[in-house]
Design a protein around this motif. Structure first.
Motif, PDB file in Angstrom:
ATOM      1  N   VAL A 266     -42.289 -55.496   9.227  1.00  0.00           N
ATOM      2  CA  VAL A 266     -42.645 -55.308   7.820  1.00  0.00           C
ATOM      3  C   VAL A 266     -43.843 -56.209   7.519  1.00  0.00           C
ATOM      4  N   ASP A 267     -45.011 -55.598   7.326  1.00  0.00           N
ATOM      5  CA  ASP A 267     -46.244 -56.361   7.096  1.00  0.00           C
ATOM      6  C   ASP A 267     -47.243 -55.465   6.389  1.00  0.00           C
ATOM      7  N   ASP A 268     -47.846 -55.942   5.295  1.00  0.00           N
ATOM      8  CA  ASP A 268     -48.826 -55.132   4.575  1.00  0.00           C
ATOM      9  C   ASP A 268     -50.192 -55.136   5.263  1.00  0.00           C
TER      10      ASP A 268
ATOM     11  N   ASP B  45     -53.384 -53.684  10.506  1.00  0.00           N
ATOM     12  CA  ASP B  45     -53.876 -54.016  11.844  1.00  0.00           C
ATOM     13  C   ASP B  45     -52.915 -54.956  12.545  1.00  0.00           C
ATOM     14  N   SER B  46     -52.439 -55.973  11.833  1.00  0.00           N
ATOM     15  CA  SER B  46     -51.508 -56.925  12.426  1.00  0.00           C
ATOM     16  C   SER B  46     -50.192 -56.246  12.784  1.00  0.00           C
ATOM     17  N   ALA B  47     -49.674 -55.412  11.892  1.00  0.00           N
ATOM     18  CA  ALA B  47     -48.392 -54.753  12.121  1.00  0.00           C
ATOM     19  C   ALA B  47     -48.448 -53.806  13.315  1.00  0.00           C
ATOM     20  N   HIS B  48     -49.461 -52.972  13.369  1.00  0.00           N
ATOM     21  CA  HIS B  48     -49.531 -51.985  14.451  1.00  0.00           C
ATOM     22  C   HIS B  48     -49.946 -52.620  15.774  1.00  0.00           C
TER      23      HIS B  48
ATOM     24  N   GLU C 178     -40.255 -49.698  14.610  1.00  0.00           N
ATOM     25  CA  GLU C 178     -40.681 -49.002  13.397  1.00  0.00           C
ATOM     26  C   GLU C 178     -41.501 -49.978  12.548  1.00  0.00           C
ATOM     27  N   VAL C 179     -42.371 -49.422  11.713  1.00  0.00           N
ATOM     28  CA  VAL C 179     -43.237 -50.257  10.891  1.00  0.00           C
ATOM     29  C   VAL C 179     -43.117 -49.831   9.431  1.00  0.00           C
TER      30      VAL C 179
ATOM     31  N   GLN D   4     -40.088 -49.729   1.243  1.00  0.00           N
ATOM     32  CA  GLN D   4     -40.114 -48.922   2.458  1.00  0.00           C
ATOM     33  C   GLN D   4     -39.254 -49.556   3.551  1.00  0.00           C
ATOM     34  N   ALA D   5     -39.283 -50.882   3.649  1.00  0.00           N
ATOM     35  CA  ALA D   5     -38.478 -51.571   4.653  1.00  0.00           C
ATOM     36  C   ALA D   5     -36.989 -51.382   4.376  1.00  0.00           C
ATOM     37  N   LEU D   6     -36.581 -51.505   3.108  1.00  0.00           N
ATOM     38  CA  LEU D   6     -35.175 -51.327   2.761  1.00  0.00           C
ATOM     39  C   LEU D   6     -34.715 -49.898   3.048  1.00  0.00           C
TER      40      LEU D   6
END
Length: 546
Positions: free
Chosen positions: A430-432, A435-438, A452-453, A459-461
């Motif tokens: 879970v990161d807005d 680039d960092s998340a993917h 999953e991202v 969205q995370a919940l």
């Protein structure tokens, strides 16, 4: 002035020889300077005032009086008969030259009765001097004493104003120096941030256009190395924040200092090799135990070794040693480098103060390493000192830390290899920052994790409710619903009671870690994340629940 008489016209003075000046240790700012036409008048008046506890100086002439006044005085006691036209002019010149805070009280003793036109003109000139009190004969001695006591109180307040002005000037200069050092620090910070960013930008361009594996490997190595440099710069900035706010906290434990020194040597190995230096070490294993924060002690030594490498010309020598000296462990870092001018040694431990930046500009750094070293040493109850014979003759930094008793049976534990396989463990990132998340998603997928991202809290919940993950890597600084709230809801409403909840955040202060634990997080990593350490944490969690 010998005509100090009572109303009945009889003198109230006891005769006797009075000292012409104040005794040893006198306060020059409280002296009464006496100018009378005859020496006997001055001595008689001085006797009265000294009997009242006042300090006096009988002056011979106007020039003598002005010379004493320049050293410091509380008031002038002048006789009209001692002041001719030239004397009045000289006194006026001295008074006009006073600093803005000063207005010396002047008590002028005048004769009674009719006066001539010339005397009237002289008195008018004297009155124009400023802070002048006229005392007409005859008067009682008590009147003279009370008049001068009032003058001294006025003068004392003037000196207090002077002290305030001087302190204000000193404070202003201190602020100007601090602002100058801050501006230099910010300029250097901008320079040090642009350097790795430029390298990363070039490496990314090479990677996009790379036609062979060698170019791609070079670009990846540059990006990894420069990212680590940026991470160190951010850590340095956080150290500045902790120092200025007094928030450095230690995690103490019993540790053999040579283990820390060996780790520090490994940390600076690349820098030492790049400058073709020779690093000499001397620290006996098992004899130098500390009750200390191992990470912070390593930071102390790394900072000192880094400085030694940066400020030593190529092909130089660096010595690192440690020994037990009574109840202290002494760690010494010595180099054959550029040395330190004697007048700069103490300044080196001031925040935002750097040495010759031209000698180290290519190596980077913000010039805050030594203040951090000093703070960490003091937190451990120790100290750090610097010595240098002079410019070009090298430097020696000596760290002293309280020694601890060796354990009854010292045994070195071997850390088990955690491995890297994910074994189909379900992970929710879970990161807005997309680039960092993917990027993290790709790294974990390559190691067998099912990832999953999500880019915000709701969205995370939603994803967690649909398929509870075994691991959640959760950013704190999310838009709208922050990571703390998301963590709480994952625990209470999404059924993630046994989920391994990890905070991935740019907030690394101790209070941030404490708040993360209170919100339900199991672990806390500061960005940019040490990926190997993260994999180890994920493996340890999986093994614990196997």
């Amino acid at each position: 002035m010998s005509s100090l008489k009572s109303a009945a016209g009889q003198p109230e003075l006891r005769t006797g020889q009075a000292a012409l000046g104040p005794g040893p240790g006198a306060d020059l700012g409280q002296r009464i300077l006496i100018l009378a036409p005859y020496g006997s008048d001055a001595r008689l008046t001085a006797a009265i005032l000294q009997e009242a506890g006042m300090q006096t100086v009988a002056t011979e002439n106007v020039n003598h009086l002005c010379a004493h006044a320049s050293e410091g005085c509380g008031a002038w006691l002048l006789s009209e008969e001692a002041l001719g036209r030239q004397a009045v002019a000289a006194l006026q010149q001295w008074l006009d030259a006073q600093p803005s805070w000063s207005d010396v009280p002047v008590v002028l003793v005048t004769r009674a009765g009719e006066i001539s036109a010339a005397q009237r003109q002289r008195l008018s000139a004297i009155r124009s001097m400023g802070n002048v009190t006229l005392l007409e004969r005859p008067f009682r001695a008590g009147t003279l004493v009370s008049t001068l006591e009032m003058a001294l109180r006025s003068r004392k307040r003037q000196y207090q104003v002077r002290e305030l002005l001087e302190q204000t000037a000193r404070d202003a200069e201190t602020l100007r120096q601090a602002a100058r050092r801050k501006d230099e620090f910010l300029a250097m910070l901008a320079h040090e941030l642009r350097n790795p960013l430029s390298s990363v930008s070039h490496a990314a361009a090479v990677q996009r256009e790379a036609a062979d594996d060698a170019d791609r490997a070079w670009a990846a190595d540059v990006i990894t190395r420069q990212t680590a440099q940026l991470s160190r710069l951010v850590d340095d900035l956080l150290d500045v924040s902790r120092i200025t706010q007094g928030k450095h906290k230690l995690v103490l434990g019993l540790v053999d200092s040579p283990q820390i020194l060996s780790s520090a040597c490994q940390s600076v190995a690349r820098l030492v090799e790049s400058r073709a230096h020779t690093l000499h070490t001397d620290f006996p294993v098992g004899k130098c135990w500390l009750n200390a924060d191992a990470t912070r002690v390593e930071q102390i030594v790394v900072n000192l070794l880094t400085n030694a490498a940066k400020y030593t010309p190529s092909n130089g020598h660096i010595w690192l040693s440690a020994h037990c000296d009574g109840e202290e462990i002494v760690i010494v870092v010595r180099d054959s480098g550029v040395g330190i001018p004697p007048d700069r040694i103490q300044d080196m431990f001031e925040m935002f103060t750097q040495g010759d930046r031209t000698a180290a500009r290519s190596e980077g750094g913000l010039g805050i390493g030594l203040p951090v070293v000093q703070t960490l040493c003091e937190l451990h109850g120790g100290s750090v000192t610097a010595e240098s014979p002079g410019v070009g003759l090298g430097s020696t930094f000596t760290v002293r830390l309280p020694a601890a008793e060796a354990p009854s049976s010292a045994s070195a534990g071997v850390k088990k290899d955690g491995g890297t396989a994910g074994h189909n463990v379900r992970v929710l990132i879970v990161d807005d920052n997309m680039d960092s998340a993917h990027g993290l998603e790709r790294l974990l997928r390559r190691r067998g994790y099912v990832v999953e991202v999500a880019h915000d809290g709701p969205q995370a919940l939603k994803r967690a409710l649909a398929s509870p993950p075994e691991v959640v890597l959760l950013d704190i600084g999310l838009p709208g619903m922050d990571g703390y709230e998301v963590a709480r809801l994952l625990r209470t409403e999404a059924g993630c009671l046994r989920t391994f909840l990890v905070a991935l955040t740019g907030y690394g202060q101790e209070e941030d870690r404490a708040r993360a634990r209170a919100s339900g997080f199991d672990d806390h990593f500061v960005k940019p994340v040490d990926f190997k350490a993260l994999l180890q944490a994920l493996h340890d969690n999986t093994a614990a629940h196997a």
